[in-house]
Write a protein that holds these residues in place. Structure first.
Motif, mmCIF file in Angstrom:
data_model
loop_
_atom_site.group_PDB
_atom_site.id
_atom_site.type_symbol
_atom_site.label_atom_id
_atom_site.label_comp_id
_atom_site.label_asym_id
_atom_site.label_seq_id
_atom_site.Cartn_x
_atom_site.Cartn_y
_atom_site.Cartn_z
ATOM 1 N N LYS A 2 -8.887 -50.967 13.210
ATOM 2 C CA LYS A 2 -10.193 -50.312 12.419
ATOM 3 C C LYS A 2 -9.131 -49.189 11.767
ATOM 4 C CE LYS A 2 -13.884 -46.863 13.217
ATOM 5 N NZ LYS A 2 -13.312 -45.653 12.580
ATOM 6 N N LYS A 3 -9.752 -49.283 10.569
ATOM 7 C CA LYS A 3 -8.975 -48.168 9.362
ATOM 8 C C LYS A 3 -9.785 -46.886 9.509
ATOM 9 C CE LYS A 3 -6.477 -51.090 6.975
ATOM 10 N NZ LYS A 3 -5.231 -51.223 6.324
ATOM 11 N N VAL A 30 -8.639 -46.641 1.114
ATOM 12 C CA VAL A 30 -8.909 -46.281 -0.273
ATOM 13 C C VAL A 30 -9.054 -45.035 -0.669
ATOM 14 C CG1 VAL A 30 -11.132 -46.638 -1.974
ATOM 15 C CG2 VAL A 30 -10.459 -48.765 -0.462
ATOM 16 N N HIS A 31 -8.972 -44.699 -1.907
ATOM 17 C CA HIS A 31 -9.130 -43.146 -1.945
ATOM 18 C C HIS A 31 -10.190 -42.924 -3.102
ATOM 19 C CE1 HIS A 31 -7.834 -39.720 -4.615
ATOM 20 N NE2 HIS A 31 -8.495 -39.230 -3.627
ATOM 21 N N MET A 120 -19.898 -46.706 -1.598
ATOM 22 C CA MET A 120 -18.364 -46.896 -1.696
ATOM 23 C C MET A 120 -17.535 -46.754 -0.524
ATOM 24 S SD MET A 120 -17.746 -44.732 -5.346
ATOM 25 C CE MET A 120 -18.128 -45.438 -7.010
ATOM 26 N N ALA A 121 -18.196 -46.048 0.376
ATOM 27 C CA ALA A 121 -17.669 -45.874 1.792
ATOM 28 C C ALA A 121 -17.766 -46.764 2.861
ATOM 29 C CB ALA A 121 -17.638 -44.557 2.463
ATOM 30 N N GLU A 122 -18.813 -47.687 2.528
ATOM 31 C CA GLU A 122 -19.316 -48.764 3.565
ATOM 32 C C GLU A 122 -18.291 -49.551 4.029
ATOM 33 O OE1 GLU A 122 -22.799 -50.730 1.986
ATOM 34 O OE2 GLU A 122 -23.943 -49.031 2.438
ATOM 35 N N VAL A 136 -21.744 -33.256 4.555
ATOM 36 C CA VAL A 136 -23.186 -34.163 4.205
ATOM 37 C C VAL A 136 -22.865 -35.672 4.014
ATOM 38 C CG1 VAL A 136 -24.816 -34.452 2.304
ATOM 39 C CG2 VAL A 136 -23.726 -31.834 3.056
ATOM 40 N N ILE A 137 -21.887 -35.806 3.131
ATOM 41 C CA ILE A 137 -21.631 -37.266 2.826
ATOM 42 C C ILE A 137 -21.055 -38.243 4.013
ATOM 43 C CG2 ILE A 137 -20.530 -38.856 1.152
ATOM 44 C CD1 ILE A 137 -22.101 -36.934 -0.260
ATOM 45 N N LEU A 138 -20.036 -37.904 4.576
ATOM 46 C CA LEU A 138 -19.440 -38.632 5.974
ATOM 47 C C LEU A 138 -19.583 -37.611 7.006
ATOM 48 C CD1 LEU A 138 -16.493 -40.307 3.829
ATOM 49 C CD2 LEU A 138 -18.846 -41.207 4.229
#
Ligand code: DC
Length: 223
Positions: A2-3, A30-31, A120-122, A136-138
């Protein structure tokens, strides 16, 4: 294996993006520089919805659906495309910096970008930098960091960065813009800039980029 999912929030010009980029390479993840997304919407507003009184926010909100944003990896560099145009350079202009906080406080803009950022983070390891990533986002990110540094140090860094890009400005203007943006970003009603309770605070006033990177990496277990 897992990353990791890593959230990096903090004040303007604490080096969040350049630090995140190097950590992403190191961890092979990814950035995503989320500030670039707010800047692109601001550029869209400046180019299409400017009136004598400034940006016509209402019209911008009505037309958000016309904005298509995509990051493309070109020879290891992430480039942001808006409606097919590479806007990576244009979004760094002082004019965009001047208006971006005003655009970023709009609920509709934040809702629009929330969906894009989560998508994009999925299903992948990612390091996202911004203002509300850990809060909020993650919120379930594996690691959260909050970067800060003194205003003088941050203004110096921004000034150098702009000079290197060939953008003419002066230290006083840069300092004033930083202070104004910090204030709007921290005091806005929706998703204000704030340290998540479980974020690790890093003050890098007296740390260089590599020292900050090493400190962050030392907190991240081997994935
Ligand atoms: O990181 P930056 O300076 O390029 O960000 C530009 C602006 O975008 C910043 O003033 C606040 C806003 N922003 C935000 O509100 N939420 C984010 N996640 C990222 C940036």
């Amino acid at each position: 294996m897992k990353k990791p999912i890593i959230a990096i929030d903090g004040f303007s010009s604490t080096g969040k993006s350049s630090i995140s980029k190097i950590i992403a390479e190191k961890l092979d993840i990814v950035h995503l520089d989320t500030g670039a997304l707010y800047r692109a919407i601001t550029l869209f507003a400046i180019e299409n919805f400017m009136s004598e009184k400034g940006v016509d926010i209402e019209n911008l909100i009505l037309n958000l659906g016309k904005i298509h944003l995509e990051f493309k990896n070109e020879n290891g560099e992430m480039r942001l495309y808006m409606n097919g145009e590479n806007v990576s350079q244009k979004i760094r202009s002082p004019k965009v910096s001047e208006y971006v906080s005003q655009i970023a406080r709009q609920k509709e803009v934040r809702d629009f970008l929330l969906k894009i950022q989560r998508k994009m983070a999925e299903n992948r390891g990612i390091i996202m930098d911004g203002r509300d990533i850990g809060t909020v986002i993650l919120p379930n990110a594996d690691y959260k960091f909050f970067l800060t540094a003194s205003v003088n140090e941050r203004a110096k860094r921004r000034f150098l960065e702009l000079s290197e890009m060939g953008i003419e400005t002066d230290l006083k203007t840069v300092t004033e813009n930083l202070i104004a943006r910090d204030k709007t970003d921290s005091e806005r009603e929706i998703s204000p800039l704030k340290q998540a309770e479980d974020a690790i605070l890093i003050d890098n006033t007296n740390l260089d980029k590599q020292q900050t990177i090493d400190l962050i990496l030392s907190k991240i277990e081997k994935f």
